[in-house]
Structure formats: C-alpha cells, structure tokens
Write a protein that holds these residues in place. Structure first.
Motif, mmCIF file in Angstrom:
data_model
loop_
_atom_site.group_PDB
_atom_site.id
_atom_site.type_symbol
_atom_site.label_atom_id
_atom_site.label_comp_id
_atom_site.label_asym_id
_atom_site.label_seq_id
_atom_site.Cartn_x
_atom_site.Cartn_y
_atom_site.Cartn_z
ATOM 1 N N ILE A 49 0.825 -1.210 0.000
ATOM 2 C CA ILE A 49 0.000 0.000 0.000
ATOM 3 C C ILE A 49 0.851 1.249 0.000
ATOM 4 O O ILE A 49 2.042 1.205 0.252
ATOM 5 C CB ILE A 49 -0.929 0.035 1.222
ATOM 6 C CG1 ILE A 49 -0.076 -0.056 2.494
ATOM 7 C CG2 ILE A 49 -1.993 -1.039 1.152
ATOM 8 C CD1 ILE A 49 -0.830 0.270 3.730
ATOM 9 N N SER A 50 0.183 2.353 -0.227
ATOM 10 C CA SER A 50 0.840 3.654 -0.245
ATOM 11 C C SER A 50 1.227 4.050 1.175
ATOM 12 O O SER A 50 0.616 3.620 2.158
ATOM 13 C CB SER A 50 -0.142 4.669 -0.818
ATOM 14 O OG SER A 50 0.153 5.936 -0.333
ATOM 15 N N ARG A 51 2.231 4.911 1.292
ATOM 16 C CA ARG A 51 2.594 5.433 2.603
ATOM 17 C C ARG A 51 1.575 6.465 3.068
ATOM 18 O O ARG A 51 1.559 6.865 4.225
ATOM 19 C CB ARG A 51 3.971 6.085 2.533
ATOM 20 C CG ARG A 51 5.071 5.067 2.520
ATOM 21 C CD ARG A 51 6.417 5.745 2.511
ATOM 22 N NE ARG A 51 7.454 4.740 2.486
ATOM 23 C CZ ARG A 51 7.898 4.134 3.566
ATOM 24 N NH1 ARG A 51 7.387 4.432 4.748
ATOM 25 N NH2 ARG A 51 8.836 3.235 3.485
ATOM 26 N N ARG A 52 0.795 6.943 2.139
ATOM 27 C CA ARG A 52 -0.229 7.917 2.501
ATOM 28 C C ARG A 52 -1.261 7.209 3.359
ATOM 29 O O ARG A 52 -1.784 6.171 3.004
ATOM 30 C CB ARG A 52 -0.885 8.368 1.192
ATOM 31 C CG ARG A 52 -1.385 9.765 1.188
ATOM 32 C CD ARG A 52 -1.754 10.084 -0.266
ATOM 33 N NE ARG A 52 -3.031 10.774 -0.286
ATOM 34 C CZ ARG A 52 -3.130 12.087 -0.136
ATOM 35 N NH1 ARG A 52 -2.068 12.805 0.042
ATOM 36 N NH2 ARG A 52 -4.310 12.662 -0.173
ATOM 37 N N SER A 53 -1.491 7.710 4.500
ATOM 38 C CA SER A 53 -2.387 6.963 5.387
ATOM 39 C C SER A 53 -3.194 7.890 6.284
ATOM 40 O O SER A 53 -2.864 9.054 6.466
ATOM 41 C CB SER A 53 -1.574 5.999 6.238
ATOM 42 O OG SER A 53 -0.594 6.716 6.936
ATOM 43 N N PHE A 54 -4.224 7.348 6.812
ATOM 44 C CA PHE A 54 -5.033 8.097 7.764
ATOM 45 C C PHE A 54 -4.581 7.806 9.177
ATOM 46 O O PHE A 54 -4.231 6.684 9.504
ATOM 47 C CB PHE A 54 -6.501 7.685 7.660
ATOM 48 C CG PHE A 54 -7.229 8.402 6.591
ATOM 49 C CD1 PHE A 54 -7.418 9.766 6.695
ATOM 50 C CD2 PHE A 54 -7.715 7.737 5.480
ATOM 51 C CE1 PHE A 54 -8.103 10.450 5.705
ATOM 52 C CE2 PHE A 54 -8.388 8.401 4.494
ATOM 53 C CZ PHE A 54 -8.588 9.766 4.596
ATOM 54 N N LEU A 55 -4.631 8.788 9.976
ATOM 55 C CA LEU A 55 -4.348 8.611 11.383
ATOM 56 C C LEU A 55 -5.627 9.019 12.090
ATOM 57 O O LEU A 55 -6.103 10.113 11.917
ATOM 58 C CB LEU A 55 -3.216 9.545 11.787
ATOM 59 C CG LEU A 55 -2.889 9.532 13.242
ATOM 60 C CD1 LEU A 55 -1.762 8.553 13.470
ATOM 61 C CD2 LEU A 55 -2.461 10.905 13.676
ATOM 62 N N LYS A 56 -6.158 8.120 12.800
ATOM 63 C CA LYS A 56 -7.468 8.423 13.379
ATOM 64 C C LYS A 56 -7.456 8.267 14.889
ATOM 65 O O LYS A 56 -7.230 7.183 15.398
ATOM 66 C CB LYS A 56 -8.511 7.491 12.763
ATOM 67 C CG LYS A 56 -9.934 7.793 13.183
ATOM 68 C CD LYS A 56 -10.858 6.683 12.721
ATOM 69 C CE LYS A 56 -11.851 6.360 13.800
ATOM 70 N NZ LYS A 56 -12.395 5.054 13.711
ATOM 71 N N GLU A 70 1.441 11.501 5.443
ATOM 72 C CA GLU A 70 2.356 10.755 4.601
ATOM 73 C C GLU A 70 3.533 10.403 5.498
ATOM 74 O O GLU A 70 4.272 11.287 5.923
ATOM 75 C CB GLU A 70 2.784 11.662 3.456
ATOM 76 C CG GLU A 70 3.635 11.014 2.427
ATOM 77 C CD GLU A 70 3.981 12.033 1.340
ATOM 78 O OE1 GLU A 70 3.566 11.827 0.203
ATOM 79 O OE2 GLU A 70 4.652 13.029 1.654
ATOM 80 N N GLU A 71 3.642 9.157 5.842
ATOM 81 C CA GLU A 71 4.674 8.764 6.803
ATOM 82 C C GLU A 71 6.070 8.936 6.220
ATOM 83 O O GLU A 71 6.291 8.710 5.030
ATOM 84 C CB GLU A 71 4.474 7.305 7.222
ATOM 85 C CG GLU A 71 3.483 7.152 8.351
ATOM 86 C CD GLU A 71 3.599 5.796 9.016
ATOM 87 O OE1 GLU A 71 4.393 5.681 9.967
ATOM 88 O OE2 GLU A 71 2.900 4.872 8.571
ATOM 89 N N LEU A 72 6.992 9.305 7.079
ATOM 90 C CA LEU A 72 8.391 9.490 6.690
ATOM 91 C C LEU A 72 9.247 8.527 7.515
ATOM 92 O O LEU A 72 8.840 8.092 8.588
ATOM 93 C CB LEU A 72 8.822 10.942 6.969
ATOM 94 C CG LEU A 72 8.068 12.017 6.179
ATOM 95 C CD1 LEU A 72 8.356 13.391 6.769
ATOM 96 C CD2 LEU A 72 8.453 11.954 4.703
ATOM 97 N N PRO A 73 10.430 8.208 7.024
ATOM 98 C CA PRO A 73 11.310 7.325 7.794
ATOM 99 C C PRO A 73 11.648 7.970 9.130
ATOM 100 O O PRO A 73 11.776 9.200 9.219
ATOM 101 C CB PRO A 73 12.569 7.217 6.931
ATOM 102 C CG PRO A 73 12.189 7.715 5.590
ATOM 103 C CD PRO A 73 11.057 8.666 5.770
#
Lengths: 211, 706
Positions: A12-19, B113-116
C-alpha cells in the motif's frame, strides 16, 4: 528503520489516515481499516448512542441522585458529577493519575473495602456505602491516620495522599497492629512519586498505636 | 550583617514542624489545578500523533465539530507541516464532558504521509540512518570537545587503567498530577489560569505574550501542585491552547494531559552513554581521563551530563555529542546531568580502586577535594557499617548475597535575587506573608511561616501564607534548581524583620524604651533591660488601628550559601537465582546548610533517595524501533518505586553552617553510584548499564561463569 510495506503485508501507499488518540488506528487510504497499531480498539465507537440512567449513590453517608452514562466511572461521578438538582458533587480528593487501576490515586472505600474508583462503573456502585477521603474525619476531628500523616510529614506534593490515607485507614480497620511488611503489602496498590513512603510507614505505625 | 542567629536562640528554625498544608492534603480539601471545577466549565483534550515522523496532508475536523456537546475544535498542526514525534499535538477540542471530548478527538481525521524515522540512539547513529534533522549530519550535533592538562602525560604516569562504557537510559518525570491548566476569561482582556506549574510568573508572562496582553491582565494561580521535578515551567502547548479554547467558547476550560501524553511530550531525563578510559597512579590519584559520550534529549534538545564528576582529575579530555531521535524533547529533571554522571564516575572510581587494590573509600578520600564530603565519608561509613562490606566482591556465601557501596554528589542551590514579598501585621494581631513563589510539595509555605513566626514570637499556624498566585504582583522565580528556599527565605526574613522594627517603633513610646532594647517572644513584646515592661502581641498590634504594617524585604546573600555536597552509602541484597535486587538500607548524608524545617528537609532527602533508587533499578523509557512508539507510556510498564522497593533510609541532615541552601535535587544524585557499587560488591560482577534489572544480573552472572 521499519518498513511500512512489510509491516502491513500489502503493497500500500505510505499515505495513510491517522485516526484518533490512543486507538492506534492508522488506516491506509487505499486499504481502509488496515490496523497497524498495537493497541486494540475496545471502547464504544464515538458518537454511538450511550445509554444513561439516573441512579442513587450513597457517598459519605449522604444520598446523591446522579445521571450517568453506562461508561461513567465512579471516579468521574465523585469528581465531575452533578446531582439531579444541578449541584456539583465536587469530591475531588480522589485523583485520576494512571487511569487504569495501577497507582491507587483514586482509592475509595466501597462497603469498607478499598476500590480503585477509576475501575468501577458508577452504576455498579449503587446500593453500596461509598467512603471517600472527605468522609474519613468526624467533623473537625480527623481520623487518627490523618493526624499521623500530618505529624510525620507523610506527604509532600500531596497528590497521592488521599489514596494513601484511604488505603491506610482500610488497612488499620482490618489489622490494627500491622508490621512493616504488612504495611508495605497493604499499601502496595498506591504509588507516590515524591518518595514519601518512609514517613507513610511511620505514620501508619504511629496511628496503629492509637487505634 | 544579617544572620539567622545561633541555633540555641532559634525557637522554630531548624526544628521539625508539620507542614501547614497537611490538614487540607489529608482531608482531600486541597485543590490542585486538576480539581478546579468552575461554573460552566468545559473539558479539553488534545489529539496527538501516533506516528513518529510524517507530513501532514490533510486534517478534517468536521465530524468532531458536529458531535453534540462539542463547543470548539482547533487545529494545531497545519497541512504541509511535519510531525516529528509520537505525541505531537494535532488538534484540540473543548466539550461539555470529558467523555464527549474523548469521543470528539477520535472523530478528527488526519491524513499523513509517513516518513522514515529513528527512535533509538543506535538507529539514529547507524550509517545511512534516515536524516531526521537538516542541521545535524548523521543526526548528531557537532562534538563538544574540552581538554584540560596533558592527557598523554597523564596516562604515562598511570599505574593502572580502566576502560569501560556506562549507560543510563531515558527516564521520565512521572508527575502524578499531569501537566495541565484551567483557563477562564473574565472578558476579552483578562485571563485567569489555574496552572499545574513550578513557576506562576513564567506562565503568566508566556501567556501574556501569546495573547498580546499586559502581564497584569493575566493571573496565574497554583494553590497546590502535584509534582513537577523540573518539567513544569512554561504553559506548554496545552496551556496556550486551553486559553484559546476558553476564549473561543467564552467558558472556562480544563485541559489536563493524559498519563500517556505525560510520558510522551512532557519532558524526560536524557540518556547517557559514555566510553571512558581513565588512569590512576600507584599512590591512588586519578591522573588521566578520556571520555567520549553521547545521549539523546529527543528531536531538538540536548543531552548534557557531568563527566568527570566531583573528584579531581588534572588531565582530561571529554568529547560529547547530542543525538536526535523522533521522540518528544527532554526537560530539566531533578539535578539535570548529575545522577547519570555520578553513576558513571562512581562506578569508574570503584573499578580504578579495585585495580589498585585500594579500598574504594580510601581512594575517594585521596581524590575528593570537598572537605564537607570528607567528613561525610566518615559519618556515612560508620552508619552503614562499611567494615562489613566484602573485601573480595562477590565473596558472600549463599544464594542471596549482600554488598555495600558508596556514591557522591554535589549541587549549587544558592538561590538568587528576583523575589518580592510583603509581611503584613494587622491591627487584630493577624500576620500575613505574601510572595509569588509556589509550593510544589517542598514545603516552602511552611518554611515562610516558620521564618515569620520565629521573628514575631508566634506559632507557624498563626501566620497566613499566600503563595502560588501572580495576582498580588509580588514576583518570584520558578521553583527549580533547588533555588526556592535560598531565594525566598532571605527576603521573607528581612521583610519580617522590617515589619517587626516598625511595630517596635510604634510601641516604643508606650514602653518607654529604645527600639534596640525591645524583643518579642511568646506573643509578648518586652524590654530586655527591664522585664517588667511588657505588652501582649494583640494589645500592641491593636494600636495600629487603620495603619497596619506592611513591609517588603531584600534578598541578602549573607543569609544563604551556594554549593552543597552529599554522600550516600547503600547496602543491597542480590538473589543470585532470580537476579532480584533488594536495597536493604541507604544512608544519605546530605549537606543542607541551615534547614529551616528539619522535618520537610528529611522528606526531601528521602524523596531524592527514592527517585535515585528508581533510576538505578527500575526506570527506563522503551521505544519501539518498529513502530516509532513508546512501549511503556503508562504506570504499569514504566516502573517507579512502590512500597516493596523502599529500603530503610537514614537521612542525615548534615548542617554545618547557619545559611540557607536548597536541597531539592542533591539527594537524588549519589544514590545511583552507591547502589551500583553495592551490587558489584555483592556479586562481584559489574553492571554498567542502568537500570540494574534482574535479567542484567543473571546475564552478568552467567557471563562470569562462562
């Protein structure tokens, strides 16, 4: 450095939701509801209809009518609750410190036994006699353990003190002459960060002589 | 010259006086910030990041805003900004109940967008580690190198050398009352904040600046405070945001951090790793010291520590770097830099002494320049029974082995200017002392009452002490650095003396005596040269009528002293089958100067020892390299000392002079080295990494056998 792809087992993409706080739920946009958090969702979903009811609680010998939700803890009622006439209960002696039954800051007595008020639902406290730190003294006459805490300086910042006082009073009501080891066991459910323990032990010993 | 007088003349100062706040604290009446319930008050909560490093792509507050009972939602992090550690603030809400506020923050959607990331020092310092700070190559600050003497010449003179690596992990403050505030706007220009703070004036000034208000339109109140240990000086993000929530809603708002947030963002003691090579001469002098060390203070803060420590080292070279990790920043924590430095140095001292075949105490005597500590070594050794230690470490018989160790420390604690106070005598005989300091649990309220009562011949309970409120405008500094008593006490003393002088001047004609001949004691003013001339306190003050006496004071450095020395001895018992360590006894000999209140001074020493014990044996922040999160952000898995860990503590108030010194931090320093050395003395294997947990003991014993 951990690799998110590996962690979720999908490409999956690193783009993610944080909820949400504390829920540990991070869901990817392209793969909804993929949980990567270590903490499990256990609470009712936000916004769900929450059942409430008016109950009676007997606190320090006085009856209180309060409206509570099913999830409302006894501690919340004592500290933040309002009786049905709109008056704050405002018994703020018991403290919320760890929020999960570890530190004893919220210790009260229910039918004479110590209970972590943060771990007891208010509804479960119906038909019991609840004693908080505010109810230990007899008018202006302090309970012997309260006097002993003052005389021995068994408190510093004092935030854990109500819990320790209630636990100590309960210990002495069951065992009027505890040994040091028995005091340590009796108070093992309470935590102090200032480091007042040695003087707390002294206070309990001293009060036991007056019981 | 101002003085505290002789001990023989003191009726109250130096005695054991129960604290004035005791009754309120044991009955639950004492109101902490957490206990403030204002009419119409809302509850605030903060949504925090669960990821350690990310770009914020979107924030959607709409669902939270729509939840019934929610009165305000504010965004803290902007789209395009970076999240740099777990716990970083994203948004805040205010709602009718705390439960609704909790519901509301779970309805906020954050697109990231998670980063290292790196959350451990090892990962941060690894080659090709993700670069988390643009300004620190390899996630490390430029080395801070210091040299003194000639290190090569020093090592040439050395008869023995020790080379070792010592480590202390990050420790968190664990204030039982979490950071937090209740904010209430009287109108658009006047803000009152109940703050859980070590510095009401610091919070006032910060909030006044944040909201562009004159400082006298912000009032900060801290009646009682549930522990700070150095982490509670400014209002913090949560303080500024709760004031904003209160302004938006027009209602008072309470916002206290959760226990988890307290661990994540409210400060910590930085870690320390030091690799040391040191040498000593055959006659027992440390002659050379070469230290390369690092530590982490979080994403953007330093990790200072003392090295070398306490003992005189003529030739030395030290090199330190700070390491950045994606974790919340450190804050000052009880004797910043000292306990970890003391642990390493005292361990090193014992290792050098052993190589020389010297008694570790004798080795310290040779190298310790402090005369005070030299005397303390003698006293402490007697109290612990130093002769009982194993002359051959680990030589004890049986499964449970005992050992004895020693450690040392030093601190400043001399106080300074910047406190204003007023002592007022009213016509009805009541006395008030007002100043802007705050009682964070050390007992300054009671110390003030003792000083004033001593001056006026009254009882401490006769004095009304008002502290923890910026309202009266009598400024005092933050309560930290063991500076409170030495900063405040001289001002109170001179204010009380000035007020007494004024009262005497008013009464002198009636007693027909010169002011210099007048004294007060036992609620009576009398004339020294003619004891038949007396007047009762209330009769004297009754003549003040409308003109009550109110005097300020001056800080006087003659009344206080800087620099204290401390020594501790520990006896431990180690179960060699389970690895469990019980501390049997600690003897803490603590230089205190003049202890205004011996009882609360002993409490401070006990508390310091217990916090040191926690650092030595229990406390460690665990970061999970895989998720970037703290694994033990609670009170179950983050272990602080409880009743079972408490040894017999012999707190010795070592008061060699009559000047006031602060004693908040120093007693937590020597404990670590004393315990570590006692463990070594018990089992004969040295553990150089704190906390000394059972698994480390068993590993060390197994490695020794193998």
């Amino acid at each position: 450095m951990p690799d998110k792809e590996k962690k979720t087992g999908t490409n999956i993409s690193r783009r993610s939701f944080l909820k949400g706080v504390g829920t540990g739920t991070v869901a990817a946009t392209v793969a909804p509801s993929v949980l990567i958090g270590s903490e499990k969702e256990t609470e009712a979903q936000a916004g769900d209809a929450v059942a409430s009811a008016t109950i009676q609680l007997n606190i320090n010998g006085k009856p209180y009518q309060v409206e509570v939700e099913a999830r409302t803890t006894l501690l919340t009622v004592l500290r933040d609750g309002m009786d049905t006439s709109g008056k704050n209960i405002d018994l703020t002696g018991a403290k919320l410190i760890c929020d999960r039954g570890e530190c004893g800051g919220c210790t009260v007595m229910v039918d004479g036994k110590t209970v972590y008020a943060c771990m007891m639902l208010a509804m479960d406290a119906q038909d019991t006699q609840i004693t908080t730190v505010e109810g230990l003294a007899d008018g202006d006459d302090l309970h012997p353990i309260q006097e002993a805490f003052i005389q021995h300086d068994a408190l510093m910042c004092g935030f854990c003190t109500p819990g320790f006082v209630v636990s100590s009073a309960a210990l002495l009501s069951e065992n009027t002459k505890p040994t040091l080891e028995e005091i340590k066991v009796g108070l093992s459910g309470n935590t102090c960060r200032c480091g007042t323990y040695p003087f707390i032990f002294d206070a309990v010993k001293s009060a036991s002589k007056k019981m | 010259m101002a003085s505290w007088g002789e001990a023989s003349e003191s009726r109250l100062i130096g005695k054991r006086i129960p604290r004035l706040s005791g009754r309120d604290k044991v009955t639950g009446k004492a109101k902490y910030t957490f206990d403030i319930n204002r009419p119409g008050m809302l509850y605030g909560r903060i949504l925090r990041s669960e990821v350690a490093h990310a770009n914020v792509v979107g924030v959607d507050l709409s669902e939270a805003e729509a939840l019934p009972g929610v009165k305000a939602v504010i965004q803290i992090v902007e789209v395009g900004n970076k999240i740099r550690y777990q716990g970083q603030e994203i948004a805040a809400v205010a709602a009718e109940t705390d439960d609704i506020a909790k519901d509301a923050i779970r309805l906020i959607r954050v697109d990231v967008e998670e980063l290292p990331y790196v959350v451990t020092e090892e990962d941060a310092m690894r080659e090709n580690a993700p670069q988390i700070r643009d300004d620190w190559a390899g996630n490390q600050s430029n080395p801070n190198v210091r040299e003194e003497g000639d290190i090569n010449a020093g090592f040439e003179q050395a008869a023995v050398e020790v080379e070792a690596t010592y480590h202390t992990p990050v420790q968190t403050h664990v204030c039982l009352e979490t950071h937090g505030n209740v904010a209430e706007w009287e109108d658009e220009q006047n803000l009152t904040v109940w703050a859980s703070t070590q510095g009401v004036f610091g919070v006032r000034d910060d909030l006044a600046g944040s909201f562009n208000l004159p400082v006298n339109q912000v009032r900060v109140i801290t009646e009682h405070m549930g522990g700070g240990f150095g982490s509670k000086f400014g209002p913090g993000v949560e303080g500024r945001r709760v004031a904003e929530l209160a302004r938006i809603t027009g209602r008072p708002v309470k916002l206290m951090l959760t226990r988890k947030a307290e661990h994540l963002v409210a400060g910590n003691r930085p870690s320390m790793t030091q690799h040391v090579r040191a040498g000593a001469t055959s006659d027992g002098r440390i002659i050379a010291y070469d230290m390369k060390g690092h530590g982490t203070g979080g994403i953007s803060s330093g990790a200072g520590f003392q090295a070398p420590y306490v003992y005189h080292v003529p030739n030395r070279r030290t090199e330190r770097v700070n390491v950045a990790v994606n974790v919340g920043n450190q804050r000052a924590m009880r004797a910043p830099g000292h306990p970890q430095g003391a642990f390493a140095m005292d361990s090193l001292m014992d290792e050098l002494a052993e190589k020389l075949g010297m008694n570790p105490l004798e080795f310290r005597r040779i190298n310790d320049p402090s005369e005070v500590r030299q005397a303390q070594y003698t006293l402490g050794a007697q109290e612990i029974g130093w002769h009982r230690r194993n002359s051959v470490p680990g030589a004890g018989k049986g499964v449970k082995k005992r050992g004895i160790g020693v450690g040392s420390g030093q601190w400043g604690g001399g106080g300074g200017r910047g406190t204003q106070a007023r002592v007022t005598i009213n016509a009805d005989g009541t006395v008030e002392a007002v100043t802007g300091t705050q009682d964070i649990g050390t007992g300054i309220r009671t110390a003030i009452a003792i000083i004033v009562a001593e001056e006026f011949g009254l009882a401490p309970t006769d004095i009304t002490v008002k502290v923890g409120d910026s309202g009266p405008g009598l400024r005092s500094g933050g309560s930290g650095g063991s500076q409170t008593t030495p900063s405040v006490a001289p001002v109170i003393k001179t204010a009380a003396a000035a007020a007494k002088q004024k009262l005497f001047e008013r009464i002198a004609p009636q007693l027909n005596a010169p002011v210099g001949d007048m004294r007060v004691g036992n609620r009576t003013i009398y004339v020294v040269s003619d004891r038949t001339k007396t007047i009762k306190w209330e009769l004297a003050t009754g003549q003040l009528g409308m003109e009550s006496i109110s005097e300020g004071g001056e800080w006087d450095e003659e009344l206080r002293q800087d620099r204290v020395a401390g020594t501790q001895f520990a006896e431990v018992e180690v179960d060699t089958e389970t690895g469990a360590i019980s501390v049997i006894k600690i003897v803490a000999v603590q230089d205190c100067g003049l202890a205004i209140n011996r009882l609360t001074t002993e409490s401070q020493i006990n508390g310091g020892v217990i916090m040191g014990l926690g650092q030595a044996l229990l406390e460690e922040r665990f970061m999970d390299a895989q998720t970037g999160r703290m694994l033990n952000a609670n009170l179950e898995d983050y272990k602080v000392p409880g009743t079972f860990e408490i040894p017999e503590i012999k707190s010795i108030v070592f008061d060699t002079h009559r000047k006031v010194t602060g004693v908040g931090e120093p007693p937590c320093i020597p404990t670590l080295g004393a315990i570590a050395n006692a463990v070594y003395n018990a089992i004969g294997v040295r553990i150089r990494s704190l906390p000394i947990t059972p698994d480390k003991v068993l590993d060390a014993l197994a490695a020794e056998k193998a």
